[in-house]
Write an enzyme that holds these catalytic residues in place. Structure first.
Site, PDB file in Angstrom:
ATOM      1  CD  GLU A  54      -0.621   8.195   0.848  1.00 27.59           C
ATOM      2  OE1 GLU A  54      -0.070   7.870   1.922  1.00 27.59           O
ATOM      3  OE2 GLU A  54      -1.851   8.154   0.668  1.00 27.59           O
ATOM      4  CG  ASP A 112      -2.727  10.805   5.346  1.00 27.38           C
ATOM      5  OD1 ASP A 112      -1.765  10.331   5.980  1.00 27.38           O
ATOM      6  OD2 ASP A 112      -3.371  10.154   4.512  1.00 27.38           O
ATOM      7  CG  ASN A 126      -5.393  -0.385   6.064  1.00 25.26           C
ATOM      8  OD1 ASN A 126      -6.058   0.080   6.996  1.00 25.26           O
ATOM      9  ND2 ASN A 126      -4.837   0.381   5.132  1.00 25.26           N
ATOM     10  CD  GLU A 169      -3.099   0.848   2.200  1.00 19.01           C
ATOM     11  OE1 GLU A 169      -3.470  -0.301   2.467  1.00 19.01           O
ATOM     12  OE2 GLU A 169      -3.579   1.864   2.740  1.00 19.01           O
ATOM     13  CD1 TRP A 185     -12.014  11.156   0.367  1.00 15.84           C
ATOM     14  CD2 TRP A 185     -11.340   9.917   2.104  1.00 15.84           C
ATOM     15  NE1 TRP A 185     -12.136   9.839   0.014  1.00 15.84           N
ATOM     16  CE2 TRP A 185     -11.726   9.051   1.050  1.00 15.84           C
ATOM     17  CE3 TRP A 185     -10.868   9.363   3.300  1.00 15.84           C
ATOM     18  CZ2 TRP A 185     -11.664   7.661   1.163  1.00 15.84           C
ATOM     19  CZ3 TRP A 185     -10.811   7.977   3.410  1.00 15.84           C
ATOM     20  CH2 TRP A 185     -11.210   7.154   2.348  1.00 15.84           C
ATOM     21  NE  ARG A 241      -7.984  13.436   7.377  1.00 12.54           N
ATOM     22  CZ  ARG A 241      -7.622  12.740   6.309  1.00 12.54           C
ATOM     23  NH1 ARG A 241      -8.387  12.765   5.232  1.00 12.54           N
ATOM     24  NH2 ARG A 241      -6.523  12.013   6.280  1.00 12.54           N
ATOM     25  NE  ARG A 255      -0.622   4.211  11.645  1.00  7.60           N
ATOM     26  CZ  ARG A 255      -1.255   4.579  10.533  1.00  7.60           C
ATOM     27  NH1 ARG A 255      -2.436   4.061  10.230  1.00  7.60           N
ATOM     28  NH2 ARG A 255      -0.745   5.491   9.743  1.00  7.60           N
ATOM     29  CD  GLU A 258      -7.664   6.086   6.177  1.00  4.03           C
ATOM     30  OE1 GLU A 258      -7.475   7.194   5.683  1.00  4.03           O
ATOM     31  OE2 GLU A 258      -6.834   5.172   6.100  1.00  4.03           O
TER      32      GLU A 258
END
Lengths: 643, 643
Positions: free
Chosen positions: A375, A347, A184, A142, A505, A318, A301, A268
């Site tokens: 990312e 993020d 995940n 990921e 989001w 957020r 986390r 998530e």
């Protein structure tokens, strides 16, 4: 698949005056770490100095003496290195300190710094220096941009020579913990805590152990249901508690070098304590109680937020979620729980303020989480040397409850480990900075460049220059002044100003004809008030807010004058033209190294830089056009903005 | 997986005076089609009239006489139905005509129209009435919204009772040709023309044959390389020509009911003649020559355009591509080549002008391609009854070289065939309209509603109302006045105003602070000039351009007054509020049918309508907010537009 040695790419040195030390090594003990240290000294002696090292039986005749000294002030992981009377003594209270000391000594050889008169004392700045791998058991990664996993393939755990090469690289940079699977946790990854994969994990952990690296696993909070056939994962349910106790006893019994577990819960779509009306302390403490008898820790986390937001809703923010979820729990976590907190409240954007949680929590163990997987910063197709950012971040975060730093890793099974050769500077740099927070980003860049490409002033100067200009350049040609998120949804690559603007989001820029930015002052979402003073007041006020974060905290008219005297819109245009120009310059700088770098690496990087240059132009044009179409304010300098 | 009977959901009628006809049937011949016709009459007699039909040996005693009459003016596929002296005679020059006549008779039974004195004459409006299935061999369907394929699964061809049910449904609506595999032919699908899948395809084609449906396959232009080991697929290469000849002889020999092939070449990454410096006539003619001896036709798609465009480029216009590529080839195609041309110059948007190719080509066979798979019109989660659109389209397209109509199918292995129960009206309606272009969209809707839900005035009225208001509603709450494309990239569902604005697909709206639209007049891309007069002049001039296409042809200020007296921006706001309200009304209308429709179907549709209502609100808000933020012009009526 073959792999290279990255910064451990040793080069033979001619006529090195320091050969003498390496001919005879004496180790006062024979622990696992010391054995590794001796082996590393032997490799370096052979490959750099072209000599064979003799292991001698006492310190008197030794050129290097690895000295375990329980009274050493350097502690278990720190070391002293000093030269005296033609002998180098590396001392530490622990074998790992001797290993790190040996790597430090070898690095000096690589850097061609003299060892004569050496006198170094180094205690690690962080107890935990972790890599988090988001590797899946099917071999995919990921947010991975360097090929596939070298830990997993086709639902199997891989243990081979590359496992060792990985551990060696990581340890040489100072890493002492590694979470090998994605946070995940789905499918077979849930079974990593059972004995289905027990033998492979034991073997892997033993290889890690030789390099002083604790193995960690990400676990699935719903494991009691998925594996244990319970009808609940409620952390306060006695059956669930009993299940975890047994599971922990089992796995810690099988894998002595297991450090513990990383948990992404209620985030998530992942299961978590909220399902049962419990809070995160309940969730973490149940796991921690089960792990405690085995010396295990639970890393929990804090990336918990509402990912089903409505773009029309201007109250929910957020950015506030982490603080809101975890601040009330301060002091409620067991001793062996560590909260892992992302550097910023969103993020891993190219620019974010420091998370107020890092500063806020007073009685809770913390690990600072950063991401070297690029990312949102060019996905290892753009250069973006992140150590200057991490340096700012770690300087700014409080040390009181500091348990360490974790980085989402940028590695994969590409030959060069990190896809972009220059991205390895982030891997190396993260390790080095987490070990020694006094190092500057420039020092680290220079170390890395010399270790990787050899000592060549032109190469070093050029590469260091490229690295240091890369983050500012990337910031310039992407989203302006801390607003973030102007990327294509899902894969997060390439410009898309409205890509996340009308989505769920919680990631908005609120640009209209007159201005842009999110009002997070107390007139807006109130996020700024989560900081302790004086920061709250500084961020609250548009006049004192650091300009690089202006649009993160305030909705600002395009005509607003920045301290530079430029209007906001002109600043957007200027930085985008500049950033794209910087990207072009990066390509020119690299081209100047043709012939000084192995052809294979040169071509590999050249290709990516050409893409970066072209892609930075695409960023420039899309962002500038978007804001020109919206504001209709022309560029003062009359440059070409597409209509 | 079980499946329902859609509009062939026969209901028993009490005391029907028409029973008498159905008690005895005489068929003058025994061809495949006539056998099917008799079987269908028997089924209807049993299920609707509760009687058993006797097959009698002569016309004298028969209530229904299927009469093959080679001199019939109705031709092979047309039919006459007339009642005389208590006997119904269905006559045609071909067995297929008798089959269609029988279905027509049954439909009247379903509609509860009397058969006494019936006198109908019907010749199909189109020789080809095709469905194109974009089904992949792994069972997925490209742009499929009704489950998986019923033709393919796990790389196998499926032949079972559903194959027959499909053919029966299709034939009952008038379909006579079906392309069963995706035009993007990859992997095993390339091998469909070989004998690897020969037996299954032969069986399928035989089932199709019973219902008068020709089997077609999509083929891979590069097959001579992929299957034949040639190093080229150059259509003028003798080895390639020979390869195709052999391949065609082989497959037509094995599958007698094969109609021919559909080809997507040089489009969106598919191989084609351009690779070899050849044109599309060269490509199509080579295949056509190979197919001709076997009576096969080559249907060649005209969806050829540059999909690597640059949004900064304002000269290149995707809308112009079809005409530019194919107009110069007019007259150059072999007799057994048919060009398949999408209705609009872009790609199945909710509103497009008719493709100028349809009008332009004078000496080339044409099939008009439409899409009942609702890729851009709500993906069978929204109702969007497309027959009114197709009616406009087929009325507008010239008939001179007309060979038929093809629709990208909206079917899948969902129990109700089309995901949304009301989407079946598009499947039925396409068949009916292609068979009888005189039918109105309302007539078709009514037929479908009664056949599907039974004769109930309230249900029929409500369903017809819902269907007829659905396309206008969808158009209102999505992209305004013909501009199209304001959808999320890739999957094409849901609003995203800039989703395709900075992309490579040639799909732009060019909205800025002052206005929106693409200038396709001769001052702009010149597309309008591809039309023959008077259309070219009509589109060219903003004052004569049909307003529903205004933004397709012109860049228009938000303050421009439409014929309604409203400004453009106010029109955008108004239509979006109205459209969302219409969607809400659709849900209310359906709710009024509770109890009148089977609970299962009622709930299935209700759920989708609730989603449509909510999603139409999302469309309204995103579009209105986008344009408000950009233009800063408030709604005159002061309704809530989110900032």
């Amino acid at each position: 698949m073959s792999y290279e040695n990255a910064w451990l790419n040793y080069r033979m040195r001619q006529d090195c005056r320091d050969k003498k030390y390496f001919s005879k090594v004496y180790a006062g003990d024979n622990c696992l770490y010391t054995q590794t240290a001796v082996r590393e000294l032997e490799i370096a002696a052979r490959e750099i100095l072209d000599i064979k090292t003799e292991r001698v039986g006492n310190c008197e005749t030794a050129g290097i003496w690895l000295k375990l000294d329980q009274n050493s002030e350097a502690g278990e992981e720190g070391y002293h290195i000093r030269e005296k009377d033609g002998r180098i003594i590396i001392s530490s209270a622990g074998g790992r300190g001797l290993l790190y000391g040996s790597f430090a000594l070898i690095r000096r050889l690589q850097l061609e710094q003299t060892l004569e008169g050496i006198c170094i004392e180094q205690v690690p700045s962080n107890p935990y220096r972790m890599l988090n791998h988001w590797d899946n058991m099917d071999g995919s990664i990921e947010r991975g941009y360097s090929g596939n996993s070298f830990f997993f393939q086709d639902e199997m755990v891989l243990v081979n020579e590359r496992t060792r090469a990985y551990a060696r690289l990581a340890a040489s940079a100072g890493i002492n913990a590694s979470v090998i699977n994605n946070v995940n946790v789905r499918g077979n990854a849930t079974k990593l805590i059972t004995d289905v994969y027990g033998e492979e994990l034991r073997q892997m952990s033993e290889i890690f152990a030789q390099y002083g690296i604790r193995l960690f696993l990400s676990l699935n909070f719903a494991a009691p249901m998925e594996l244990g056939n319970l009808d609940t994962a409620d952390p306060l349910d006695d059956r669930v508690k009993a299940w975890w106790k047994e599971a922990m006893a089992d796995i810690f019994g099988r894998i002595p070098n297991l450090g513990g577990f990383l948990v992404k819960a209620d985030s998530e779509g992942r299961p978590g304590p909220f399902t049962y009306g419990r809070d995160h302390a309940d969730g973490a403490n149940t796991l921690a109680e089960a792990a405690a008898p085995h010396g295990g820790v639970i890393i929990w986390r804090c990336f918990v937020y509402n990912c089903q937001q409505d773009w029309r809703d201007r109250k929910t923010d957020r950015a506030k979620a982490g603080y809101e979820n975890f601040m009330p729990l301060d002091g409620k976590f067991k001793e062996n729980v560590i909260l892992q907190i992302k550097n910023g409240p969103m993020d891993f954007q190219v620019r974010e303020p420091l998370s107020p949680l890092l500063d806020g929590l007073q009685d809770t163990n913390q690990i600072l989480e950063v991401q070297i997987a690029q990312e949102y910063t060019g996905q290892q197709r753009h250069i973006c040397y992140l150590i200057p950012m991490f340096k700012e971040i770690s300087d700014g975060s409080f040390r009181k409850n500091n348990w360490g730093m974790a980085a989402i890793s940028n590695t994969g099974n590409d030959e060069n480990w990190t896809g972009h050769d220059l991205a390895a500077a982030n891997l190396y740099g993260f390790g080095r900075l987490s070990f020694d927070s006094e190092l500057t980003a420039e020092e680290i860049a220079e170390e890395w460049a010399v270790c990787t490409f050899g000592k060549n002033e032109k190469v070093t100067k050029t590469v260091v220059k490229m690295l240091l200009m890369s983050w500012p350049a990337y910031e310039k040609y992407t989203s302006p002044l801390g607003i973030g998120w102007m990327v294509n949804p899902n894969h997060h690559y390439g410009p898309n100003v409205d890509g996340y603007e009308y989505d769920r989001w919680g990631t908005y820029h609120r640009a209209d004809h007159l201005g842009i930015g999110v009002d997070r002052s107390s007139r807006g979402t109130g996020y700024a008030r989560q900081y302790r003073e004086p920061l709250a007041s500084i961020y609250e006020n548009i006049l004192t807010c650091p300009e690089e974060l202006l649009l993160f905290f305030h909705h600002v008219p395009y005509t607003y004058r920045l301290r530079s005297g430029k209007t906001l819109i002109q600043h957007i245009y200027d930085t985008h033209f500049e950033g794209a120009q910087d990207a072009a310059e990066l390509a020119v700088l690299w081209d100047s190294l043709e012939g000084c770098i192995s052809e294979k690496v040169f071509e590999r990087v050249k290709k990516r830089l050409e893409h970066q240059k072209e892609h930075a132009g695409e960023w420039r044009d899309q962002i500038n056009t978007y804001f020109f179409r919206k504001s209709m304010i022309p560029d003062e300098k009359g440059r070409h903005i597409y209509e």
